[in-house]
Design an enzyme around this catalytic site. Sequence first.
Site, PDB file in Angstrom:
ATOM      1  N   CYS A  45      -8.040  -1.719  -2.798  1.00  0.00           N
ATOM      2  CA  CYS A  45      -8.060  -1.279  -1.398  1.00  0.00           C
ATOM      3  C   CYS A  45      -6.812  -1.313  -0.645  1.00  0.00           C
ATOM      4  O   CYS A  45      -6.788  -1.917   0.632  1.00  0.00           O
ATOM      5  CB  CYS A  45      -9.350  -1.773  -0.666  1.00  0.00           C
ATOM      6  SG  CYS A  45      -9.751  -0.957   0.869  1.00  0.00           S
ATOM      7  N   GLY A  46      -5.687  -0.909  -1.439  1.00  0.00           N
ATOM      8  CA  GLY A  46      -4.383  -0.786  -0.658  1.00  0.00           C
ATOM      9  C   GLY A  46      -4.368   0.628   0.347  1.00  0.00           C
ATOM     10  O   GLY A  46      -5.284   1.144   0.588  1.00  0.00           O
ATOM     11  N   GLN A  48      -3.332   3.624  -0.511  1.00  0.00           N
ATOM     12  CA  GLN A  48      -3.940   4.778  -1.281  1.00  0.00           C
ATOM     13  C   GLN A  48      -5.353   4.769  -1.153  1.00  0.00           C
ATOM     14  O   GLN A  48      -6.322   5.553  -0.750  1.00  0.00           O
ATOM     15  CB  GLN A  48      -3.332   5.049  -2.472  1.00  0.00           C
ATOM     16  CG  GLN A  48      -1.908   5.744  -2.386  1.00  0.00           C
ATOM     17  CD  GLN A  48      -2.002   7.121  -1.936  1.00  0.00           C
ATOM     18  OE1 GLN A  48      -2.789   7.920  -1.882  1.00  0.00           O
ATOM     19  NE2 GLN A  48      -0.921   7.567  -1.475  1.00  0.00           N
ATOM     20  N   ARG A  68     -12.308  -7.554  -7.365  1.00  0.00           N
ATOM     21  CA  ARG A  68     -12.662  -8.987  -8.236  1.00  0.00           C
ATOM     22  C   ARG A  68     -13.392 -10.031  -7.558  1.00  0.00           C
ATOM     23  O   ARG A  68     -13.267  -9.840  -6.317  1.00  0.00           O
ATOM     24  CB  ARG A  68     -11.182  -9.357  -8.575  1.00  0.00           C
ATOM     25  CG  ARG A  68     -10.240  -8.470  -9.628  1.00  0.00           C
ATOM     26  CD  ARG A  68      -9.235  -9.232 -10.084  1.00  0.00           C
ATOM     27  NE  ARG A  68      -8.148  -8.318 -10.811  1.00  0.00           N
ATOM     28  CZ  ARG A  68      -8.629  -8.115 -12.193  1.00  0.00           C
ATOM     29  NH1 ARG A  68      -9.513  -8.828 -12.684  1.00  0.00           N
ATOM     30  NH2 ARG A  68      -7.786  -7.187 -12.717  1.00  0.00           N
ATOM     31  N   SER A  78      -8.152  -6.939   0.827  1.00  0.00           N
ATOM     32  CA  SER A  78      -8.645  -5.876   0.233  1.00  0.00           C
ATOM     33  C   SER A  78     -10.387  -5.476   0.639  1.00  0.00           C
ATOM     34  O   SER A  78     -10.721  -4.672   0.975  1.00  0.00           O
ATOM     35  CB  SER A  78      -8.585  -5.583  -1.256  1.00  0.00           C
ATOM     36  OG  SER A  78      -9.093  -6.760  -1.953  1.00  0.00           O
ATOM     37  N   HIS A 132      -1.604   8.126 -10.222  1.00  0.00           N
ATOM     38  CA  HIS A 132      -0.274   8.036 -10.691  1.00  0.00           C
ATOM     39  C   HIS A 132      -0.574   7.737 -12.322  1.00  0.00           C
ATOM     40  O   HIS A 132      -1.198   6.843 -12.684  1.00  0.00           O
ATOM     41  CB  HIS A 132       0.685   6.934 -10.091  1.00  0.00           C
ATOM     42  CG  HIS A 132       1.985   6.808 -11.046  1.00  0.00           C
ATOM     43  ND1 HIS A 132       2.806   7.997 -11.243  1.00  0.00           N
ATOM     44  CD2 HIS A 132       2.648   5.907 -11.331  1.00  0.00           C
ATOM     45  CE1 HIS A 132       3.971   7.653 -11.608  1.00  0.00           C
ATOM     46  NE2 HIS A 132       3.888   6.266 -11.946  1.00  0.00           N
ATOM     47  N   GLY A 158      -0.114   6.522   1.559  1.00  0.00           N
ATOM     48  CA  GLY A 158      -1.493   6.668   1.510  1.00  0.00           C
ATOM     49  C   GLY A 158      -1.767   6.775   3.280  1.00  0.00           C
ATOM     50  O   GLY A 158      -2.653   7.571   3.539  1.00  0.00           O
ATOM     51  N   ASP A 217       7.998  11.986 -11.098  1.00  0.00           N
ATOM     52  CA  ASP A 217       7.879  10.820 -10.116  1.00  0.00           C
ATOM     53  C   ASP A 217       8.977   9.880 -10.309  1.00  0.00           C
ATOM     54  O   ASP A 217       9.330   9.059  -9.551  1.00  0.00           O
ATOM     55  CB  ASP A 217       6.312  10.298 -10.239  1.00  0.00           C
ATOM     56  CG  ASP A 217       6.065   9.357  -8.809  1.00  0.00           C
ATOM     57  OD1 ASP A 217       5.877   9.920  -7.734  1.00  0.00           O
ATOM     58  OD2 ASP A 217       6.077   8.084  -9.257  1.00  0.00           O
ATOM     59  N   SER A 414       6.026   1.529  -4.500  1.00  0.00           N
ATOM     60  CA  SER A 414       5.409   0.604  -5.425  1.00  0.00           C
ATOM     61  C   SER A 414       6.370  -0.208  -5.999  1.00  0.00           C
ATOM     62  O   SER A 414       7.829  -0.050  -5.854  1.00  0.00           O
ATOM     63  CB  SER A 414       4.855   1.410  -6.803  1.00  0.00           C
ATOM     64  OG  SER A 414       6.093   2.333  -7.214  1.00  0.00           O
TER      65      SER A 414
END
Length: 491
Positions: A45-46, A48, A68, A78, A132, A158, A217, A414
Amino acid sequence: MANYFNTLNLRQQLAQLGKCRFMGRDEFADGASYLQGKKVVIVGCGAQGLNQGLNMRDSGLDISYALRKEAIAEKRASWRKATENGFKVGTYEELIPQADLVVNLTPDKQHSDVVRSVQPLMKDGAALGYSHGFNIVEVGEQIRKDITVVMVAPKCPGTEVREEYKRGFGVPTLIAVHPENDPKGEGMAIAKAWAAATGGHRAGVLESSFVAEVKSDLMGEQTILCGMLQAGSLLCFDKLVAEGTDPAYAEKLIQFGWETITEALKQGGITLMMDRLSNPAKLRAYALSEQLKEIMAPLFQKHMDDIISGEFSSGMMADWANDDKKLLTWREETGKTAFETAPQFEGKIGEQEYFDKGVLMIAMVKAGVELAFETMVDSGIIEESAYYESLHELPLIANTIARKRLYEMNVVISDTAEYGNYLFSYACVPLLKPFMAELQPGDLGSAIPEGAVDNAQLRDVNDAIRSHAIEQVGKKLRGYMKDMKRIAVAG
Protein backbone atom coordinates in the site's frame (compact mmCIF):
# COMPACT_ATOMS: atom_id res chain seq x y z
CA MET A 1 17.05 -18.42 -10.95
CA ALA A 2 18.13 -17.47 -14.45
CA ASN A 3 17.51 -14.03 -15.92
CA TYR A 4 14.43 -14.70 -18.10
CA PHE A 5 15.58 -12.49 -20.98
CA ASN A 6 18.86 -14.37 -21.22
CA THR A 7 17.05 -17.70 -21.60
CA LEU A 8 15.46 -16.48 -24.86
CA ASN A 9 17.08 -16.93 -28.25
CA LEU A 10 17.95 -13.83 -30.29
CA ARG A 11 14.75 -13.92 -32.36
CA GLN A 12 12.64 -14.15 -29.22
CA GLN A 13 14.60 -11.35 -27.55
CA LEU A 14 14.12 -9.03 -30.53
CA ALA A 15 10.43 -9.91 -30.81
CA GLN A 16 9.78 -9.08 -27.17
CA LEU A 17 11.93 -5.92 -27.19
CA GLY A 18 10.03 -4.71 -30.24
CA LYS A 19 6.53 -5.45 -29.01
CA CYS A 20 4.60 -2.21 -28.90
CA ARG A 21 1.14 -1.42 -30.25
CA PHE A 22 -0.93 1.67 -29.59
CA MET A 23 -4.38 0.39 -28.67
CA GLY A 24 -7.58 1.97 -29.95
CA ARG A 25 -10.32 3.38 -27.74
CA ASP A 26 -12.76 0.81 -29.07
CA GLU A 27 -10.69 -1.97 -27.51
CA PHE A 28 -11.73 -0.66 -24.09
CA ALA A 29 -15.44 -0.43 -24.80
CA ASP A 30 -16.14 -2.93 -22.00
CA GLY A 31 -14.20 -0.87 -19.45
CA ALA A 32 -13.39 -2.81 -16.30
CA SER A 33 -16.31 -5.24 -16.66
CA TYR A 34 -14.10 -8.34 -17.01
CA LEU A 35 -12.99 -7.90 -13.38
CA GLN A 36 -16.33 -6.84 -11.91
CA GLY A 37 -17.67 -9.36 -9.43
CA LYS A 38 -14.18 -10.77 -8.91
CA LYS A 39 -11.95 -10.30 -5.90
CA VAL A 40 -8.85 -8.15 -6.45
CA VAL A 41 -6.28 -8.27 -3.65
CA ILE A 42 -3.44 -5.75 -3.69
CA VAL A 43 -0.22 -6.60 -1.87
CA GLY A 44 1.50 -3.40 -0.76
CA CYS A 45 0.00 0.00 0.00
CA GLY A 46 2.62 2.49 -1.15
CA ALA A 47 2.00 5.26 -3.69
CA GLN A 48 1.08 2.94 -6.56
CA GLY A 49 -0.71 0.43 -4.35
CA LEU A 50 -2.98 2.94 -2.64
CA ASN A 51 -3.76 5.13 -5.64
CA GLN A 52 -4.37 2.32 -8.09
CA GLY A 53 -6.62 0.72 -5.48
CA LEU A 54 -8.63 3.91 -5.02
CA ASN A 55 -9.16 4.23 -8.77
CA MET A 56 -10.09 0.57 -9.14
CA ARG A 57 -12.61 0.78 -6.30
CA ASP A 58 -14.14 3.92 -7.82
CA SER A 59 -14.43 1.95 -11.08
CA GLY A 60 -16.63 -0.60 -9.35
CA LEU A 61 -14.13 -3.31 -8.43
CA ASP A 62 -13.89 -5.30 -5.19
CA ILE A 63 -10.54 -4.23 -3.72
CA SER A 64 -8.82 -5.34 -0.51
CA TYR A 65 -5.24 -5.23 0.78
CA ALA A 66 -3.12 -8.15 1.94
CA LEU A 67 -0.36 -7.10 4.32
CA ARG A 68 2.18 -8.97 6.41
CA LYS A 69 1.02 -9.95 9.89
CA GLU A 70 3.58 -7.68 11.52
CA ALA A 71 2.48 -4.67 9.43
CA ILE A 72 -1.06 -5.16 10.68
CA ALA A 73 -0.09 -5.89 14.29
CA GLU A 74 2.21 -2.86 14.46
CA LYS A 75 -0.24 -0.65 12.52
CA ARG A 76 2.44 0.43 10.08
CA ALA A 77 1.97 3.12 7.43
CA SER A 78 0.62 0.65 4.86
CA TRP A 79 -2.06 -0.56 7.30
CA ARG A 80 -2.99 3.01 8.26
CA LYS A 81 -3.30 4.16 4.64
CA ALA A 82 -5.49 1.22 3.66
CA THR A 83 -7.76 1.35 6.71
CA GLU A 84 -8.09 5.15 6.72
CA ASN A 85 -9.36 4.92 3.15
CA GLY A 86 -11.97 2.35 4.11
CA PHE A 87 -10.43 -0.74 2.53
CA LYS A 88 -10.69 -4.25 3.90
CA VAL A 89 -7.26 -5.32 5.19
CA GLY A 90 -6.11 -8.82 6.08
CA THR A 91 -3.14 -11.14 6.18
CA TYR A 92 -1.93 -13.09 3.18
CA GLU A 93 -3.52 -16.23 4.60
CA GLU A 94 -6.88 -14.51 5.07
CA LEU A 95 -7.23 -12.84 1.66
CA ILE A 96 -5.03 -14.46 -1.00
CA PRO A 97 -6.86 -17.83 -1.24
CA GLN A 98 -10.10 -16.09 -2.34
CA ALA A 99 -8.43 -13.70 -4.78
CA ASP A 100 -9.12 -13.89 -8.51
CA LEU A 101 -6.37 -11.31 -9.16
CA VAL A 102 -3.43 -10.70 -6.82
CA VAL A 103 -1.67 -7.42 -7.64
CA ASN A 104 1.91 -7.19 -6.36
CA LEU A 105 2.70 -3.49 -5.87
CA THR A 106 5.57 -3.81 -3.40
CA PRO A 107 9.10 -2.48 -4.13
CA ASP A 108 11.24 -4.48 -6.60
CA LYS A 109 13.57 -5.89 -3.97
CA GLN A 110 10.62 -7.37 -2.05
CA HIS A 111 9.03 -9.08 -5.06
CA SER A 112 10.72 -12.45 -4.73
CA ASP A 113 9.81 -12.82 -1.06
CA VAL A 114 6.26 -11.64 -1.70
CA VAL A 115 5.70 -13.95 -4.67
CA ARG A 116 7.12 -16.95 -2.81
CA SER A 117 4.75 -16.18 0.06
CA VAL A 118 1.59 -15.65 -1.97
CA GLN A 119 2.01 -18.28 -4.72
CA PRO A 120 1.27 -21.30 -2.51
CA LEU A 121 -1.86 -19.51 -1.23
CA MET A 122 -3.27 -18.58 -4.66
CA LYS A 123 -6.16 -20.66 -5.92
CA ASP A 124 -5.90 -22.65 -9.13
CA GLY A 125 -6.40 -20.44 -12.21
CA ALA A 126 -5.94 -17.11 -10.43
CA ALA A 127 -4.00 -14.20 -11.92
CA LEU A 128 -0.91 -12.37 -10.66
CA GLY A 129 -0.36 -8.74 -11.60
CA TYR A 130 2.67 -6.45 -11.62
CA SER A 131 3.24 -2.77 -12.46
CA HIS A 132 6.91 -3.37 -13.25
CA GLY A 133 8.33 -6.57 -14.72
CA PHE A 134 11.73 -6.65 -13.01
CA ASN A 135 10.89 -9.74 -10.95
CA ILE A 136 9.84 -11.71 -14.03
CA VAL A 137 12.48 -10.50 -16.50
CA GLU A 138 15.61 -9.82 -14.44
CA VAL A 139 15.14 -12.10 -11.43
CA GLY A 140 13.56 -14.83 -13.56
CA GLU A 141 10.81 -15.64 -11.06
CA GLN A 142 9.04 -18.89 -11.94
CA ILE A 143 5.27 -18.69 -11.62
CA ARG A 144 2.95 -21.70 -11.40
CA LYS A 145 1.71 -22.67 -14.85
CA ASP A 146 -1.97 -22.42 -13.89
CA ILE A 147 -1.51 -18.75 -12.93
CA THR A 148 -2.00 -15.96 -15.49
CA VAL A 149 0.67 -13.24 -15.21
CA VAL A 150 -0.13 -9.72 -16.43
CA MET A 151 1.26 -6.22 -16.12
CA VAL A 152 -0.32 -2.76 -16.03
CA ALA A 153 2.36 -0.09 -15.79
CA PRO A 154 1.18 3.53 -15.47
CA LYS A 155 3.86 5.90 -16.79
CA CYS A 156 3.52 8.27 -13.83
CA PRO A 157 3.98 8.27 -10.05
CA GLY A 158 1.08 6.90 -8.05
CA THR A 159 -0.13 10.32 -6.91
CA GLU A 160 -0.47 11.41 -10.54
CA VAL A 161 -2.42 8.23 -11.34
CA ARG A 162 -5.00 9.26 -8.75
CA GLU A 163 -5.16 12.98 -9.57
CA GLU A 164 -5.68 12.39 -13.30
CA TYR A 165 -8.42 9.86 -12.55
CA LYS A 166 -10.22 12.35 -10.30
CA ARG A 167 -10.13 14.85 -13.17
CA GLY A 168 -11.92 12.32 -15.35
CA PHE A 169 -8.80 11.39 -17.26
CA GLY A 170 -5.86 9.03 -16.69
CA VAL A 171 -2.16 8.54 -17.39
CA PRO A 172 -0.49 6.75 -20.32
CA THR A 173 -0.11 3.06 -19.50
CA LEU A 174 1.74 -0.01 -20.77
CA ILE A 175 0.05 -3.40 -20.50
CA ALA A 176 1.47 -6.86 -21.13
CA VAL A 177 0.86 -10.57 -20.67
CA HIS A 178 3.77 -12.85 -19.77
CA PRO A 179 3.94 -15.36 -22.65
CA GLU A 180 4.96 -18.18 -20.30
CA ASN A 181 1.86 -17.70 -18.12
CA ASP A 182 -1.41 -17.32 -20.01
CA PRO A 183 -2.96 -20.79 -19.62
CA LYS A 184 -6.57 -19.76 -20.34
CA GLY A 185 -5.83 -17.03 -22.86
CA GLU A 186 -7.48 -14.41 -20.66
CA GLY A 187 -4.39 -12.37 -19.80
CA MET A 188 -5.14 -9.53 -22.20
CA ALA A 189 -8.75 -9.26 -21.02
CA ILE A 190 -7.55 -9.00 -17.41
CA ALA A 191 -4.88 -6.42 -18.25
CA LYS A 192 -7.31 -4.29 -20.28
CA ALA A 193 -9.89 -4.31 -17.49
CA TRP A 194 -7.26 -3.41 -14.88
CA ALA A 195 -5.94 -0.56 -17.07
CA ALA A 196 -9.47 0.73 -17.62
CA ALA A 197 -10.15 0.59 -13.88
CA THR A 198 -7.17 2.87 -13.22
CA GLY A 199 -8.25 5.29 -15.98
CA GLY A 200 -5.27 4.55 -18.21
CA HIS A 201 -7.45 3.85 -21.26
CA ARG A 202 -8.43 7.53 -21.35
CA ALA A 203 -4.83 8.67 -21.90
CA GLY A 204 -3.56 5.98 -24.24
CA VAL A 205 -2.47 2.38 -23.72
CA LEU A 206 0.45 0.59 -25.34
CA GLU A 207 0.29 -3.18 -25.64
CA SER A 208 3.87 -4.11 -24.80
CA SER A 209 5.82 -7.00 -23.27
CA PHE A 210 7.38 -7.56 -19.87
CA VAL A 211 10.80 -7.45 -21.55
CA ALA A 212 10.23 -4.18 -23.43
CA GLU A 213 8.80 -2.48 -20.34
CA VAL A 214 11.68 -3.50 -18.09
CA LYS A 215 14.55 -2.77 -20.44
CA SER A 216 13.19 0.62 -21.54
CA ASP A 217 12.16 1.61 -18.01
CA LEU A 218 15.61 0.85 -16.60
CA MET A 219 17.31 2.76 -19.41
CA GLY A 220 15.13 5.84 -19.07
CA GLU A 221 15.40 6.16 -15.31
CA GLN A 222 19.15 5.58 -15.21
CA THR A 223 20.03 8.11 -17.90
CA ILE A 224 17.83 11.07 -18.78
CA LEU A 225 15.12 10.81 -16.13
CA CYS A 226 17.27 10.68 -13.01
CA GLY A 227 20.97 10.28 -13.77
CA MET A 228 21.19 13.22 -16.17
CA LEU A 229 19.21 15.51 -13.87
CA GLN A 230 21.43 14.62 -10.91
CA ALA A 231 24.69 14.97 -12.84
CA GLY A 232 23.48 18.20 -14.45
CA SER A 233 22.42 19.69 -11.11
CA LEU A 234 25.78 19.01 -9.47
CA LEU A 235 27.84 20.17 -12.44
CA CYS A 236 25.85 23.34 -13.10
CA PHE A 237 25.76 24.38 -9.45
CA ASP A 238 29.50 23.94 -8.99
CA LYS A 239 30.18 25.86 -12.21
CA LEU A 240 28.00 28.79 -11.22
CA VAL A 241 29.49 29.09 -7.74
CA ALA A 242 33.05 28.76 -9.06
CA GLU A 243 32.39 31.74 -11.32
CA GLY A 244 31.11 33.92 -8.49
CA THR A 245 27.35 33.37 -8.51
CA ASP A 246 25.62 33.58 -5.13
CA PRO A 247 25.16 29.93 -4.03
CA ALA A 248 21.54 30.54 -3.02
CA TYR A 249 20.67 32.02 -6.43
CA ALA A 250 22.56 29.25 -8.22
CA GLU A 251 20.69 26.60 -6.26
CA LYS A 252 17.29 28.08 -7.08
CA LEU A 253 18.12 28.54 -10.76
CA ILE A 254 18.87 24.83 -10.99
CA GLN A 255 16.31 23.42 -8.56
CA PHE A 256 13.38 25.14 -10.25
CA GLY A 257 15.00 25.49 -13.66
CA TRP A 258 14.57 21.82 -14.57
CA GLU A 259 10.85 21.97 -13.82
CA THR A 260 10.31 25.22 -15.75
CA ILE A 261 12.26 24.03 -18.78
CA THR A 262 10.60 20.63 -18.92
CA GLU A 263 7.12 22.13 -18.63
CA ALA A 264 7.71 23.48 -22.15
CA LEU A 265 8.96 20.02 -23.10
CA LYS A 266 5.71 18.49 -21.83
CA GLN A 267 3.54 20.87 -23.83
CA GLY A 268 5.41 20.88 -27.13
CA GLY A 269 8.45 18.63 -27.01
CA ILE A 270 12.03 19.66 -27.69
CA THR A 271 10.74 22.04 -30.38
CA LEU A 272 8.80 24.22 -27.95
CA MET A 273 11.55 24.07 -25.32
CA MET A 274 14.08 25.37 -27.84
CA ASP A 275 11.61 27.95 -29.18
CA ARG A 276 11.55 29.59 -25.74
CA LEU A 277 15.10 30.79 -26.43
CA SER A 278 16.20 33.79 -28.47
CA ASN A 279 17.62 32.89 -31.88
CA PRO A 280 21.28 33.32 -30.80
CA ALA A 281 20.63 31.28 -27.64
CA LYS A 282 18.86 28.56 -29.62
CA LEU A 283 21.84 28.19 -31.95
CA ARG A 284 24.19 27.98 -28.97
CA ALA A 285 22.00 25.46 -27.12
CA TYR A 286 21.87 23.31 -30.23
CA ALA A 287 25.66 23.40 -30.62
CA LEU A 288 26.17 22.52 -26.95
CA SER A 289 23.69 19.64 -27.17
CA GLU A 290 25.52 18.18 -30.17
CA GLN A 291 28.81 18.32 -28.25
CA LEU A 292 27.18 16.68 -25.24
CA LYS A 293 25.71 13.90 -27.35
CA GLU A 294 29.10 13.08 -28.81
CA ILE A 295 30.73 12.99 -25.36
CA MET A 296 27.98 11.03 -23.60
CA ALA A 297 26.96 8.56 -26.31
CA PRO A 298 29.39 5.83 -25.12
CA LEU A 299 28.09 6.17 -21.53
CA PHE A 300 24.46 5.86 -22.65
CA GLN A 301 25.38 2.85 -24.78
CA LYS A 302 27.19 1.20 -21.86
CA HIS A 303 24.12 1.55 -19.66
CA MET A 304 21.90 0.08 -22.38
CA ASP A 305 24.36 -2.77 -22.96
CA ASP A 306 24.50 -3.57 -19.23
CA ILE A 307 20.70 -3.49 -19.01
CA ILE A 308 20.26 -5.79 -22.00
CA SER A 309 22.91 -8.26 -20.80
CA GLY A 310 21.64 -8.33 -17.21
CA GLU A 311 24.93 -6.98 -15.86
CA PHE A 312 23.17 -4.03 -14.24
CA SER A 313 20.57 -6.17 -12.52
CA SER A 314 23.06 -8.72 -11.22
CA GLY A 315 25.19 -5.94 -9.74
CA MET A 316 22.23 -4.30 -8.06
CA MET A 317 20.91 -7.59 -6.68
CA ALA A 318 24.37 -8.27 -5.25
CA ASP A 319 24.06 -4.94 -3.44
CA TRP A 320 20.63 -5.97 -2.15
CA ALA A 321 22.29 -9.06 -0.68
CA ASN A 322 24.92 -6.81 0.90
CA ASP A 323 22.31 -4.71 2.75
CA ASP A 324 22.33 -1.96 0.09
CA LYS A 325 25.84 -0.87 1.06
CA LYS A 326 26.57 0.90 -2.23
CA LEU A 327 23.12 2.45 -2.49
CA LEU A 328 23.18 3.84 1.04
CA THR A 329 26.75 5.15 0.65
CA TRP A 330 25.86 6.96 -2.58
CA ARG A 331 22.69 8.35 -1.02
CA GLU A 332 24.63 9.74 1.93
CA GLU A 333 27.30 11.25 -0.32
CA THR A 334 24.65 12.93 -2.49
CA GLY A 335 23.08 14.49 0.59
CA LYS A 336 26.39 16.12 1.48
CA THR A 337 26.99 17.78 -1.91
CA ALA A 338 27.22 21.57 -2.13
CA PHE A 339 24.01 21.72 -4.17
CA GLU A 340 21.99 19.82 -1.58
CA THR A 341 23.32 21.88 1.34
CA ALA A 342 23.19 25.34 -0.29
CA PRO A 343 21.03 28.02 1.38
CA GLN A 344 17.64 28.89 -0.07
CA PHE A 345 17.25 31.99 -2.25
CA GLU A 346 14.47 34.25 -1.01
CA GLY A 347 14.16 36.35 -4.17
CA LYS A 348 12.07 35.63 -7.25
CA ILE A 349 13.30 34.30 -10.58
CA GLY A 350 10.98 35.00 -13.51
CA GLU A 351 9.93 32.18 -15.82
CA GLN A 352 11.82 33.45 -18.87
CA GLU A 353 14.93 34.00 -16.76
CA TYR A 354 15.21 30.24 -16.27
CA PHE A 355 15.41 29.82 -20.04
CA ASP A 356 17.64 32.82 -20.75
CA LYS A 357 20.17 31.92 -18.05
CA GLY A 358 19.87 28.15 -18.43
CA VAL A 359 21.02 27.57 -22.01
CA LEU A 360 23.35 24.78 -20.87
CA MET A 361 20.56 23.10 -18.89
CA ILE A 362 18.35 23.15 -21.98
CA ALA A 363 21.19 21.64 -24.00
CA MET A 364 21.57 18.91 -21.37
CA VAL A 365 17.86 18.09 -21.52
CA LYS A 366 17.87 17.98 -25.32
CA ALA A 367 21.01 15.85 -25.49
CA GLY A 368 19.85 13.46 -22.77
CA VAL A 369 16.35 12.96 -24.16
CA GLU A 370 17.59 12.36 -27.70
CA LEU A 371 20.41 10.06 -26.61
CA ALA A 372 18.17 7.94 -24.39
CA PHE A 373 15.58 7.67 -27.17
CA GLU A 374 18.14 6.88 -29.89
CA THR A 375 19.97 4.31 -27.77
CA MET A 376 16.76 2.48 -26.89
CA VAL A 377 15.56 2.43 -30.50
CA ASP A 378 18.97 1.21 -31.70
CA SER A 379 18.58 -1.69 -29.24
CA GLY A 380 15.26 -2.82 -30.72
CA ILE A 381 12.80 -0.93 -28.51
CA ILE A 382 9.93 0.64 -30.45
CA GLU A 383 9.79 4.45 -30.68
CA GLU A 384 6.55 4.83 -28.69
CA SER A 385 8.02 2.92 -25.74
CA ALA A 386 11.25 4.90 -25.95
CA TYR A 387 9.30 8.17 -25.94
CA TYR A 388 7.34 7.31 -22.81
CA GLU A 389 10.52 6.25 -20.98
CA SER A 390 12.45 9.41 -21.88
CA LEU A 391 10.70 12.66 -22.77
CA HIS A 392 7.25 11.92 -21.33
CA GLU A 393 8.34 11.19 -17.76
CA LEU A 394 11.03 13.89 -17.49
CA PRO A 395 8.73 16.74 -16.31
CA LEU A 396 7.40 14.48 -13.53
CA ILE A 397 10.90 13.77 -12.22
CA ALA A 398 11.92 17.43 -12.56
CA ASN A 399 8.96 18.32 -10.37
CA THR A 400 10.36 16.19 -7.53
CA ILE A 401 13.62 18.18 -7.62
CA ALA A 402 11.59 21.40 -7.42
CA ARG A 403 10.05 20.14 -4.19
CA LYS A 404 13.15 19.18 -2.18
CA ARG A 405 16.12 18.99 -4.55
CA LEU A 406 17.82 15.68 -5.31
CA TYR A 407 16.78 14.27 -1.94
CA GLU A 408 13.12 14.33 -2.95
CA MET A 409 13.81 12.81 -6.35
CA ASN A 410 15.69 9.91 -4.81
CA VAL A 411 13.01 9.36 -2.16
CA VAL A 412 10.17 9.30 -4.69
CA ILE A 413 11.77 7.06 -7.31
CA SER A 414 12.22 3.34 -6.70
CA ASP A 415 15.41 1.92 -5.17
CA THR A 416 16.07 0.36 -8.58
CA ALA A 417 15.92 3.77 -10.25
CA GLU A 418 18.00 5.35 -7.50
CA TYR A 419 20.74 2.74 -7.80
CA GLY A 420 20.90 3.22 -11.58
CA ASN A 421 20.86 6.99 -11.17
CA TYR A 422 23.97 6.88 -8.99
CA LEU A 423 25.79 4.57 -11.39
CA PHE A 424 25.16 7.01 -14.23
CA SER A 425 25.77 10.28 -12.40
CA TYR A 426 28.98 9.07 -10.76
CA ALA A 427 30.33 8.28 -14.24
CA CYS A 428 28.85 11.32 -15.98
CA VAL A 429 30.13 14.07 -13.67
CA PRO A 430 33.86 13.41 -14.25
CA LEU A 431 33.18 12.70 -17.93
CA LEU A 432 31.72 16.19 -18.45
CA LYS A 433 34.16 18.22 -16.34
CA PRO A 434 36.49 19.04 -19.28
CA PHE A 435 33.44 20.14 -21.29
CA MET A 436 32.28 22.36 -18.41
CA ALA A 437 35.69 24.03 -18.28
CA GLU A 438 35.30 25.20 -21.89
CA LEU A 439 31.92 26.92 -21.51
CA GLN A 440 31.48 30.48 -22.76
CA PRO A 441 29.80 33.50 -21.12
CA GLY A 442 26.05 33.24 -21.61
CA ASP A 443 25.97 29.45 -21.49
CA LEU A 444 24.92 29.37 -17.83
CA GLY A 445 23.97 32.03 -15.31
CA SER A 446 23.80 34.95 -17.73
CA ALA A 447 21.89 35.60 -20.93
CA ILE A 448 23.35 35.43 -24.43
CA PRO A 449 23.10 38.93 -25.96
CA GLU A 450 20.71 39.49 -28.84
CA GLY A 451 22.47 39.76 -32.17
CA ALA A 452 22.38 38.92 -35.83
CA VAL A 453 22.06 35.28 -36.83
CA ASP A 454 22.63 33.48 -40.09
CA ASN A 455 19.21 32.70 -41.57
CA ALA A 456 20.38 29.54 -43.31
CA GLN A 457 21.96 28.23 -40.11
CA LEU A 458 18.82 28.98 -38.10
CA ARG A 459 16.67 27.26 -40.74
CA ASP A 460 18.85 24.16 -40.67
CA VAL A 461 18.85 24.01 -36.87
CA ASN A 462 15.06 24.38 -36.71
CA ASP A 463 14.69 21.64 -39.31
CA ALA A 464 17.04 19.34 -37.38
CA ILE A 465 15.14 19.87 -34.12
CA ARG A 466 11.70 19.30 -35.65
CA SER A 467 12.65 16.33 -37.81
CA HIS A 468 14.14 14.20 -35.02
CA ALA A 469 12.20 10.95 -34.60
CA ILE A 470 11.29 11.71 -31.00
CA GLU A 471 9.57 14.90 -32.12
CA GLN A 472 7.57 13.02 -34.73
CA VAL A 473 6.33 10.28 -32.42
CA GLY A 474 5.93 12.74 -29.53
CA LYS A 475 3.65 15.00 -31.54
CA LYS A 476 1.44 12.02 -32.34
CA LEU A 477 1.27 10.74 -28.76
CA ARG A 478 0.75 14.18 -27.20
CA GLY A 479 -2.00 14.84 -29.73
CA TYR A 480 -3.70 11.61 -28.75
CA MET A 481 -3.54 12.56 -25.08
CA LYS A 482 -5.07 15.98 -25.81
CA ASP A 483 -7.88 14.40 -27.82
CA MET A 484 -8.54 11.87 -25.08
CA LYS A 485 -8.54 14.59 -22.40
CA ARG A 486 -11.14 16.58 -24.35
CA ILE A 487 -13.30 13.45 -24.71
CA ALA A 488 -12.96 12.64 -21.00
CA VAL A 489 -13.88 16.18 -19.93
CA ALA A 490 -16.83 16.27 -22.32
CA GLY A 491 -18.00 12.92 -20.96
